[in-house]
Enzyme design. Sequence first.
Site, mmCIF file in Angstrom:
data_model
loop_
_atom_site.group_PDB
_atom_site.id
_atom_site.type_symbol
_atom_site.label_atom_id
_atom_site.label_comp_id
_atom_site.label_asym_id
_atom_site.label_seq_id
_atom_site.Cartn_x
_atom_site.Cartn_y
_atom_site.Cartn_z
ATOM 1 N N GLU A 49 0.842 -1.200 0.000
ATOM 2 C CA GLU A 49 0.000 0.000 0.000
ATOM 3 C C GLU A 49 0.881 1.254 0.000
ATOM 4 O O GLU A 49 1.698 1.442 0.891
ATOM 5 C CB GLU A 49 -0.902 -0.006 1.248
ATOM 6 C CG GLU A 49 -1.677 1.287 1.446
ATOM 7 C CD GLU A 49 -2.472 1.297 2.758
ATOM 8 O OE1 GLU A 49 -2.463 0.281 3.486
ATOM 9 O OE2 GLU A 49 -3.096 2.336 3.042
ATOM 10 N N ASP A 58 -1.346 -0.906 5.655
ATOM 11 C CA ASP A 58 -1.226 -0.285 6.973
ATOM 12 C C ASP A 58 -2.206 -0.899 7.969
ATOM 13 O O ASP A 58 -3.247 -1.420 7.584
ATOM 14 C CB ASP A 58 -1.511 1.222 6.877
ATOM 15 C CG ASP A 58 -0.389 1.942 6.143
ATOM 16 O OD1 ASP A 58 0.733 1.387 6.114
ATOM 17 O OD2 ASP A 58 -0.636 3.038 5.607
ATOM 18 N N ASP A 75 -4.462 0.267 9.702
ATOM 19 C CA ASP A 75 -5.565 1.178 10.026
ATOM 20 C C ASP A 75 -6.776 0.820 9.156
ATOM 21 O O ASP A 75 -6.743 -0.153 8.413
ATOM 22 C CB ASP A 75 -5.144 2.642 9.822
ATOM 23 C CG ASP A 75 -4.670 2.894 8.388
ATOM 24 O OD1 ASP A 75 -4.903 2.029 7.519
ATOM 25 O OD2 ASP A 75 -4.073 3.947 8.145
ATOM 26 N N ASP A 102 -8.104 2.254 6.520
ATOM 27 C CA ASP A 102 -7.849 2.265 5.080
ATOM 28 C C ASP A 102 -7.112 1.014 4.640
ATOM 29 O O ASP A 102 -7.419 0.416 3.613
ATOM 30 C CB ASP A 102 -7.008 3.491 4.703
ATOM 31 C CG ASP A 102 -7.885 4.647 4.257
ATOM 32 O OD1 ASP A 102 -9.119 4.441 4.180
ATOM 33 O OD2 ASP A 102 -7.335 5.731 3.989
#
Length: 648
Positions: A437, A510, A512, A514
């Site tokens: 990512e 990541d 998180d 997203d």
Amino acid sequence: MAQEYTSQNITVLEGLDAVRLRPGMYIGSTGSKGMHHLLWEIVDNAIDEASNKFASEIAVTLHNDGSCSVWDNGRGVPVDNHPSMNIPGVQVIFTQLHAGGKFGQNNYSYSGGLHGVGAAVVNALSKWLVVDSFRDWEHNRMRFELSKDKNNKEHAGCVVNGLEKLGGTRKRGTLVRFLPDDSIFEDVRFDEEKIIRRLRELAYLNKGLQISFSDERDDSEKQQLTFRFEGGISDYVKYLNSDRDIINAEPIMLYGLKDDVVCEAALQYTRDYTENVFSYVNSIPTGEGGTHETGFKAALTKVLNDYARKNGFLKEKENNLSGEDFREGLTAVLNVKVKNPQFEGQVKGKLGNTEVRPAIEAIITQELSLYLEQLSNAETGNTIVEKAVKAAKVRAAARRARDVARTRNELEAAPLVGKLSSSTGRNPKLNELFIVEGDSAGGSAKQGRDRKFQAILPLRGKPLNVEKKRLDQVLNNEEFRSIITALGTNIDEAFSIDNLKYHKVIILSDADQDGAHIRAILLTFFFRYMKELILSGKVYIGMPPLYLVKHGSKSQYAYNDKELKKITSKIKNYTIQRYKGLGEMNPEQLWETTMNPETRKLMRVDIEDAARADRLISVLMGDKVEPRRDYISKHANFYRPDDFVKLK
Ligand code: 2B7
């Protein structure tokens, strides 16, 4: 302490000891999955008792001491002496690996599980196990323990007090409670979410059966749930489609019995383009399909083509529509009972019995024809066929577009994979592709990697959501095209695993929301268009650490909150850095924590994970707002850090 061994007893115990020597042979693995298998073996026995109509309720409880219990209100495990072995039936069931005959598979017509040896396997891999039998107005108990013999050698499943007569009772049923042996299993914590998911599924598959779940552990939410679906698999497809735009409000229900094969199917069409056929054999999911699914699909295609012709949707000269056209937008659950199921395939999720295909095909052909002949169902029938005619046209157009794209792909291959930093080694078996990512993390990964076998493909932003997109649109998306080109396999009908250039495909995003979203989109893409990649176990999720703890000149990484606590509890004067994204790590750190096979953590994605991602994406991208909000807060981080294991 163990009782005195009789010669007979010794062979019994040696049988259970054999299970301890090779647990994997009986339950697949000694990881979390294998440990849950113990519970499923016991639940299977309760389900068998219920599906043969002797029990109507089942309850599963997770206790605070780490043990788990299962209860049913069936006939109660027999306790009278086994005729030839001269020990109580319950003892035979829980200590004999080949408990055939009286207590074996002949007892039940249709069964999942390990054919009655499951209970003994669970006993063998537990610290202790207690069975309570409520039967013929008597309450009896037998307790088994892992015990040491005179030579200090451990034996599993030893009978402690013999059969304990605990007096009269008005109850009927069986209660089994056990504690998985933590010297065998890497992780002995029961995962409530996983258990609830499976219990719900079992409740749908066994119409009217009440299944309760209760979590009494101090470190959990202490929840209590009860599932009971009077509509069975009809309720199941409604649930699966709850966020979709529906064509037939009431699922089409088809039932039948032929040549010892029992079959029920529920079908509901939606305005989506996806095909969702979920099949089960004796309540076991068959994610890889098999003869029952083949029979089901063949019948569906044939009956609907006949209907289309008879009603003028297909002209005489026109070709039949394809099965795929009739399955576009279809959500179906196929629940089959088979006497001696043979499971095959990469993950034993494929039914092999050849006699099942014609039986299912005959049942579905007859029942679906009857359904369509009813005047009141004409509207549904017509809508389904009209939709399929449209699907066929679009599919033909998409195929043309794909062929164009393929030639274009070949021409443009170089600039497309320009983003890809390939490995120097040419052995696909050793090679790994990291899909990373973000460009900055991608940059660090490129510098940090071992270029001999590791390739990096950075993704810019979120890839196109594949939900509600047709093949041609997916193929026109640059991110997906670069993944397809990098893997070398092509997709959909044209997919070929023989051309795969990397035998580990590692998603690195990541930690998180997203990141979770991107991961789910990628998994959905693989699930829909490269299923075999997942089924063959080639897809992984990489796990970067969440924290860096600095203590003097020493630094340590923590991959989850539990680890962080463990590290910081032992030291004073430290600083904690929380990594918000992969991009915050320099190349050396990224190599050390996330890419180096010696130290990294990876999770292998199984088909269940991918199917879950697929469902998550349908909710996230669906039109309805309410379920979306619930889902995001509950499941967006559905890969909980504790799921990750060290995997080289
Ligand atoms: C194949 C073995 C495992 N068994 C019986 C009878 C009832 C019965 C069971 C059970 C799990 C946790 C609570 C048969 C079958 C052994 O033979 S196992 N109920 N429930 C169970 O394990 N639940 C049985 C014939 C006549 N009477 C009872």
